[in-house]
Write an enzyme that holds these catalytic residues in place. Structure first.
Site, short mmCIF file in Angstrom:
data_model
loop_
_atom_site.label_atom_id
_atom_site.label_comp_id
_atom_site.label_asym_id
_atom_site.label_seq_id
_atom_site.Cartn_x
_atom_site.Cartn_y
_atom_site.Cartn_z
N ASP A 43 54.20 35.57 32.28
CA ASP A 43 53.36 36.18 33.30
C ASP A 43 53.96 37.54 33.63
OD1 ASP A 43 51.21 34.88 35.55
OD2 ASP A 43 52.25 36.70 36.20
N ASP A 69 54.32 41.49 30.26
CA ASP A 69 53.08 42.21 30.57
C ASP A 69 52.27 42.31 29.28
OD1 ASP A 69 51.07 44.00 31.10
OD2 ASP A 69 52.38 45.55 31.95
N TYR A 161 34.69 45.00 32.93
CA TYR A 161 35.10 43.58 32.78
C TYR A 161 34.14 42.85 31.86
CZ TYR A 161 36.41 38.82 34.32
OH TYR A 161 36.81 37.51 34.38
N LYS A 165 35.09 41.26 28.31
CA LYS A 165 35.00 39.80 28.11
C LYS A 165 33.96 39.47 27.03
CE LYS A 165 37.98 38.08 31.11
NZ LYS A 165 39.21 37.40 30.64
N1 LIG Z 1 39.07 32.71 38.55
C1 LIG Z 1 37.84 32.87 38.11
O1 LIG Z 1 36.85 32.63 38.83
C2 LIG Z 1 37.60 33.30 36.68
C3 LIG Z 1 36.29 33.27 36.17
C4 LIG Z 1 36.06 33.67 34.87
C5 LIG Z 1 37.11 34.09 34.07
N2 LIG Z 1 38.36 34.13 34.58
C6 LIG Z 1 39.43 34.61 33.70
O2 LIG Z 1 40.45 33.65 33.63
C7 LIG Z 1 41.71 34.29 33.46
C8 LIG Z 1 42.67 33.83 34.52
O3 LIG Z 1 42.13 34.13 35.79
P1 LIG Z 1 42.70 33.48 37.12
O4 LIG Z 1 41.68 33.74 38.18
O5 LIG Z 1 43.15 32.11 36.85
O6 LIG Z 1 44.03 34.27 37.38
P2 LIG Z 1 44.44 35.57 38.20
O7 LIG Z 1 43.56 36.71 37.85
O8 LIG Z 1 44.51 35.19 39.61
O9 LIG Z 1 45.89 35.87 37.63
C9 LIG Z 1 46.68 34.87 37.08
C10 LIG Z 1 47.99 35.48 36.67
O10 LIG Z 1 47.81 36.59 35.77
C11 LIG Z 1 48.99 37.37 35.88
N3 LIG Z 1 48.80 38.68 35.26
C12 LIG Z 1 48.10 39.73 35.76
N4 LIG Z 1 48.21 40.79 34.93
C13 LIG Z 1 48.99 40.40 33.89
C14 LIG Z 1 49.50 41.05 32.74
N5 LIG Z 1 49.19 42.34 32.49
N6 LIG Z 1 50.30 40.36 31.89
C15 LIG Z 1 50.59 39.07 32.14
N7 LIG Z 1 50.16 38.39 33.22
C16 LIG Z 1 49.37 39.06 34.08
C17 LIG Z 1 49.19 37.42 37.37
O11 LIG Z 1 50.52 37.79 37.70
C18 LIG Z 1 48.83 36.00 37.80
O12 LIG Z 1 49.96 35.17 37.94
C19 LIG Z 1 41.43 35.79 33.48
O13 LIG Z 1 41.30 36.26 32.16
C20 LIG Z 1 40.11 35.86 34.21
O14 LIG Z 1 39.38 37.02 33.84
C21 LIG Z 1 38.65 33.75 35.86
#
Ligand SMILES: NC(=O)c1ccc[n+]([C@@H]2O[C@H](COP(=O)([O-])OP(=O)(O)OC[C@H]3O[C@@H](n4cnc5c(N)ncnc54)[C@H](O)[C@@H]3O)[C@@H](O)[C@H]2O)c1
Length: 266
Positions: A43, A69, A161, A165
């Site tokens: 992370d 990262d 985004y 995606k």
């Molecule tokens: N939560 C939702 O409703 C949702 C819906 C559709 C898709 N997604 C996708 O699911 C994935 C996870 O989303 P989420 O909401 O669980 O998590 P989040 O966006 O809250 O982040 C989860 C983690 O990602 C880490 N992170 C951020 N930038 C980073 C980087 N450059 N390198 C490594 N780690 C990094 C953060 O530190 C955090 O711990 C994402 O790709 C998001 O676009 C989420």
């Protein structure tokens, strides 16, 4: 995931999980470990990755962690090195890291556009490129990319985004074709709105939005992160041995169709 590890269909399998410090990535790590698999949790926030790995170990599993990262080509090789040093193998890569920015095209600075493409799509290319040679050497592997319903349907004010995606979905299909002969399967999950800490914070800051899901989603609720993690793990497992190039919407029916209230009473 609060129960100790009790069954082990993924015993001996190692998963490398990006963004494993919170939300969907953390849920994948815990659910993978619950099935007996070993976890490499990375992370951007090293302390969050460490906390996930610690939780896996508390539950009786094996996990290592690091701050990585996914937008930094210099730091990501360390995650493969760590996996191989710790467990000698990698069987699955979950490309979870991503991020959104609510802007229209004309509102966006170029730097924001490139950052959105980088974190959501180029990171998938970059991390996959890192593990594919290793998968080839070991006779195969599985990649699961976490896209979004925003990659299937446009969302207002989500230009970069959605573009990124959506790009992840065709990148998934391309890689599925290119590496099938190497025993590498590549699939994507499109989560709907999922109650991760980030979404919870957002809903607390902007009251009134918590009911928006009722109008959007036939199941009329947010997903829990585990409800995204389980189908993602299914795609990475032998249970999905004949599935590659698939895009699985895990969205409570959000992209199934349109709801016309006028027909309800007809
Ligand atoms: N939560 C939702 O409703 C949702 C819906 C559709 C898709 N997604 C996708 O699911 C994935 C996870 O989303 P989420 O909401 O669980 O998590 P989040 O966006 O809250 O982040 C989860 C983690 O990602 C880490 N992170 C951020 N930038 C980073 C980087 N450059 N390198 C490594 N780690 C990094 C953060 O530190 C955090 O711990 C994402 O790709 C998001 O676009 C989420």
């Amino acid at each position: 995931m609060n129960s100790a590890i009790t069954h082990a269909p993924l015993s001996g399998r190692t998963a490398l999980i990006t963004a494993a410090g919170a939300g969907i990535g953390r849920a994948i790590a815990l659910e993978w470990a619950a099935r007996g698999g070993t976890v490499v949790a990375v992370d951007l926030r090293a302390e969050a990755a460490d906390a996930t790995a610690l939780r896996v170990r508390e539950l009786g599993g094996q996990a290592v962690s690091a701050g990585v990262d996914v937008t930094d080509p210099d730091t990501i090789p360390a995650m493969l090195d760590m996996a191989l040093d710790s467990f000698g193998r990698v069987d699955a890569l979950f490309n979870v890291a991503g991020g959104s920015l609510p802007k229209r095209v004309d509102e966006m600075a170029d730097v924001d556009w490139y950052r959105m493409i980088d974190i959501n799509m180029t990171s998938v290319y970059r991390c996959s490129k890192l593990v594919i040679p290793q998968f080839r050497r070991s006779g195969g592997g599985s990649i699961v990319n976490i896209s979004s319903t925003a990659g299937l349907l446009a969302e207002n004010r989500c230009a970069a985004y959605s573009a990124a995606k959506g790009g992840v979905l065709l990148l998934t299909k391309n890689m599925a074709m290119d590496y099938a002969a190497d025993g590498i399967r590549v699939n994507a999950v499109c989560p709907g709105s999922t109650m991760t800490p980030r979404i919870r914070d957002y809903l607390e800051r902007i009251p009134g939005h918590e009911n928006m899901i009722d109008d959007l989603c036939p199941l009329r609720r947010f997903a829990e992160p585990e409800e995204i993690a389980r189908p993602a793990i299914f795609l990475a497992s032998d249970e999905a041995s004949y599935i590659t190039g698939a895009v699985l919407a895990v969205d409570g029916g959000l992209t199934a169709g349109k709801h016309f209230a006028i027909f309800d009473d007809a």
